[in-house]
Scaffold this active site. Structure first.
Site, PDB file in Angstrom:
ATOM      1  CG  PHE A 272     -22.501  -7.824  72.348  1.00 50.79           C
ATOM      2  CD1 PHE A 272     -21.893  -8.456  71.267  1.00 50.79           C
ATOM      3  CD2 PHE A 272     -23.009  -6.629  72.222  1.00 50.79           C
ATOM      4  CE1 PHE A 272     -21.813  -7.687  70.138  1.00 50.79           C
ATOM      5  CE2 PHE A 272     -23.093  -6.033  71.316  1.00 50.79           C
ATOM      6  CZ  PHE A 272     -22.185  -6.420  69.971  1.00 50.79           C
TER       7      PHE A 272
ATOM      8  CG  HIS B 129     -27.279 -12.877  65.311  1.00 51.02           C
ATOM      9  ND1 HIS B 129     -27.942 -13.505  66.234  1.00 51.02           N
ATOM     10  CD2 HIS B 129     -26.068 -12.576  65.726  1.00 51.02           C
ATOM     11  CE1 HIS B 129     -27.194 -13.611  67.237  1.00 51.02           C
ATOM     12  NE2 HIS B 129     -25.929 -13.137  66.844  1.00 51.02           N
TER      13      HIS B 129
ATOM     14  CB  CYS C  12     -26.124 -13.262  70.574  1.00 49.39           C
ATOM     15  SG  CYS C  12     -25.861 -11.691  69.974  1.00 49.39           S
TER      16      CYS C  12
END
Length: 790
Positions: free
Chosen positions: A397, A338, A168
């Site tokens: 992550f 997101h 991300c």
């Protein structure tokens, strides 16, 4: 090597472009965000009956970019389409023309994505399950570098082209790397951004983690219940200030600096106090010449999950100190969902336009303050504010953190460099290949001419076997795939060879960063996770496997296992990924971002990966007999020379320079004349201050694919002449370890120097199969002590 100037090069943003759930342009995005409009609704394009939620930030309008990256073929990939659509808007808005305003060779691409073309992989895997034969081009869309090379070809950009994948935080990392490319003088302009499209795997994976909200995400709210997935793309056009002034390009904002860090805490959860994120924010402030008092607005990561929002709030407080209580911290994800790898670019665009219009974006759907967060979320609609500078946070992550600092045109920042540049040296290496563990096994195999691998259904394959206990306990290894175990084992060996131990030198190791290169990356985990989901449904989603499906998962495991906390990134530039990682690490060290970086290049081969290679015509039966695809885990320790000498560390080589050039021919294509690789070699020699006659050997990219090998062969002859330089082609014997090729050649070159080979510099070539070429110049240390090459 050309010295980096003491004064940092100013970098500006000339134009932006976006396609998001809020509309097909950057202005549509901004108007929607400014008004607090939520573009989250039931997803229509995918079956949604098996997940925690049916909601998402979906792009519903047509997306048909002008560039056809798959001519004569009906299959396309939406993540690539999103990137191209956003780029077309940004390029048009800049008013600049490639070649006329800025030479194509001085214009590059930095692209970030989380899942890249995984939707294409899903469609191919499902077709295989149903007994069909997928169009082989789908497989070429899967790697992240495909998007970067499509962007390069669409606009004829022939400068450095790279892709980053830190989940991300991917496109925030792309921004950071592009900034360093321009500041290092390797390009005048960079097209930078990211994209991601919905996949069944993402919905199944986040559902298996119980992370999705049944309502539109409500970041920082007391009753928030999870995140909402979105899709889209965003692109920013970065120019050196000098290029902007020379061309008369518009200046929307400035990029001042950035910070990168690793949590080393957990595969998915952030450190509760936001320690890693706080280090990234502090680094962004320091690199930008700012203090906490200069910041009034932060575009937050703000996913809407309990752990992420509170950890981010803690990080902002820790980094900004007392000034945090006066800062607005809002989340664009409350309106778009997101966007995963595209989030950094799209939220960066929102931050830039907030500075332009002096309006702090809101957090939509806010329902009340959570004491665990406690900062100003700008609830409701945008708020007029005086904004000179702003930060944008993105955390991914595997504990990859990024923070980018922006300023309005003419705002504060861009400090003078604190110290002059330092040489970058190699102080250790760890090697795992099909020849065995350790550099000696590799050197012996090459010296003896031992061809690696064995035929496997039409493709020759060389497996790397090793003592996996080095990667952790049996329980720890159960949470890792082979590529992560290779990364830990090779990095542990490299640290040991550099005179460092995770146990005995904890502080030094903690200050070390990790820049990993991989072409194939997490395909083993991607296959293990996706195949059951496609065949049996989302109830088969394994959350332990899902956490490893991001390309930077291996770098995260290294940080957790060895305790590295410094800057981290993962480069995914196809078969040139390891070379790209070495180049990025070199620039980070020269820019003073760290004193030491672990640079592993790792590859492991899954059944579906091999099936994909076999299906591509380039690897047909004749080529398959000559070409060997190999696994490998090879890690180098790169360090500033001052740090190495202070520690008394062994110095095996100096990285004198590097360069990356693109053929700009498109996905899976390259220049048959070798123009791009020739430019890469000449520019690398120039950056090292060398002439071709000062080079002892060229370690080529050649691996047994004539269509790719012949252009390089012709280019080497044009640069060095015939018979004037030793030419090595180790991959024809030892196999193509995909993204680890540059590392393989480097370690072999070290071995040659060790046994008395010509102790002059060598040039190492590495190329993707889409025409991205990186050349590195390495030298044994004694050269610098006895001869001047500058």
């Amino acid at each position: 090597m050309t010295d980096v100037p003491d004064q940092l090069v100013g970098v500006v943003i000339a134009a932006v472009g976006a396609i998001t759930p809020l509309g097909g342009s950057a202005e549509a995005l901004w108007e929607g965000v400014r008004a607090g409009r939520v573009a989250i609704s039931p997803v229509r394009r995918l079956p949604m009956d098996q997940y925690q939620t049916a909601l998402g930030g979906e792009i519903t309008e047509p997306c048909t970019p002008g560039y056809d990256y798959a001519p004569g073929c009906e299959v396309r990939d939406r993540s690539i389409d999103f990137a191209l659509a956003a780029a077309e808007e940004a390029m048009a808005a800049s008013g600049l023309t490639v070649a006329a305003d800025i030479p194509a060779e001085r214009w590059g691409v930095a692209y970030g994505t989380c899942h890249a073309g995984w939707r294409s992989a899903e469609l191919a895997l499902r077709e295989v399950q149903e007994g069909g034969a997928p169009d082989w081009r789908r497989y070429t869309f899967v790697p992240p570098q495909a998007g970067a090379e499509a962007l390069s070809a669409a606009f004829g950009l022939k400068g450095p082209v790279l892709s980053a994948n830190t989940a991300c935080a991917a496109s925030a990392h792309a921004l950071a790397h592009a900034l360093e490319v321009i500041r290092a003088g390797a390009a005048d302009a960079m097209l930078v951004g990211g994209s991601d499209a919905f996949t069944e795997s993402a919905f199944a994976g986040f559902s298996s983690l119980w992370s999705l909200s049944a309502q539109p995400a409500a970041p920082y709210s007391k009753d928030r219940s999870g995140l909402t997935l979105g899709e889209g793309g965003g692109m920013l056009l970065l120019l050196s200030r000098q290029a902007a002034e020379r061309t008369g390009a518009p200046i929307v904002a400035e990029v001042l600096g950035y910070g990168l860090s690793a949590d080393g805490y957990h595969p998915t959860a952030p450190h509760p106090q936001g320690e890693g994120a706080a280090r990234a924010i502090r680094a962004a402030l320091t690199s930008s010449g700012l203090t906490g008092d200069d910041i009034r607005y932060v575009n937050g990561h703000g996913t809407g999950t309990q752990k992420n929002d509170s950890a981010e709030s803690n990080a902002v407080r820790a980094a900004l100190g007392g000034a945090a209580q006066k800062v607005a911290l809002s989340s664009t994800k409350s309106m778009t969902g997101h966007l995963l790898g595209a989030a950094g670019a799209v939220e960066g665009i929102v931050t830039v336009l907030a500075l332009r219009d002096q309006v702090a974006p809101p957090t939509a759907s806010f329902t009340g303050a959570d004491p665990q967060c406690g900062l100003d979320p700008v609830a409701g609609a945008g708020r007029a504010m005086v904004l000179d500078t702003a930060l944008s946070n993105n955390f991914g992550f595997a504990g990859a953190n990024a923070c980018v600092a922006f300023a309005r045109p003419g705002g504060p920042g861009a400090p003078a460099r604190a110290a002059g540049p330092d040489d970058v040296v190699v102080t250790g290496f760890g090697v795992i290949t099909s020849a065995g563990e350790g550099a000696e096994a590799l050197w012996d195999a090459y010296a003896a001419g031992l061809r690696q691998g064995a035929p496997q259904d039409g493709l020759r394959v060389a497996r790397a076997e090793f003592d996996r206990s080095v990667a952790g306990t049996p329980r720890e290894r159960r949470r890792m795939d082979k590529v992560s175990q290779l990364a830990i084992a090779s990095c542990r060996a490299a640290l040991g060879a550099a005179g460092l131990s995770p146990d005995g030198d904890a502080d030094a190791v903690a200050a070390t960063g990790v820049v990993l290169g991989t072409a194939i990356g997490p395909m083993e985990s991607g296959e293990r996770f996706t195949v059951p989901v496609l065949s049996q449904g989302a109830q088969e989603a394994n959350p332990a496997v899902f956490t490893n499906t991001v390309y930077n998962g291996a770098a995260g495991h290294v940080a957790m296992a060895l305790g590295t906390r410094g800057p981290t990134s993962t480069l995914t530039s196809g078969h040139a990924a390891g070379a790209a990682a070495l180049a990025v690490a070199h620039d980070l060290l020269r820019a003073g971002r760290a004193e030491r970086l672990l640079v592993p290049a790792v590859e492991a081969l899954s059944p579906a990966t091999l099936a994909a290679y076999r299906s591509i015509p380039l690897f047909g039966s004749a080529a398959g007999r000559r070409y060997t695809l190999a696994e490998a885990g090879i890690a180098l320790v790169l360090e500033t020379r001052a740090s190495a000498e202070r520690r008394g560390a062994p110095i095996h080589a100096v990285v004198l320079g590097h360069a990356t050039a693109s053929d700009a021919r498109g996905i899976g294509r390259w220049d048959p004349c070798g123009d791009g690789v020739e430019r890469a070699m000449r520019q690398a020699l120039g950056s090292a201050g060398l002439t071709p006659g000062q080079v002892a050997a060229v370690w080529t990219n050649a691996a047994g694919l004539a269509a790719a090998d012949r252009p390089e062969q012709a280019a080497v002859k044009r640069v060095f002449g015939t018979g004037r330089v030793r030419v090595e082609a180790p991959k024809r014997l030892l196999g193509e370890p995909a993204g680890a090729g540059a590392h393989l050649s480097a370690v072999l070159a070290f071995g040659g120097w060790r046994v008395g080979a010509d102790r002059r510099p060598v040039l190492v070539n590495s190329s993707s199969l889409g025409g991205t070429h990186t050349s590195l110049v390495l030298s044994p240390l004694p050269l610098l002590a006895t001869e001047s090459v500058r």
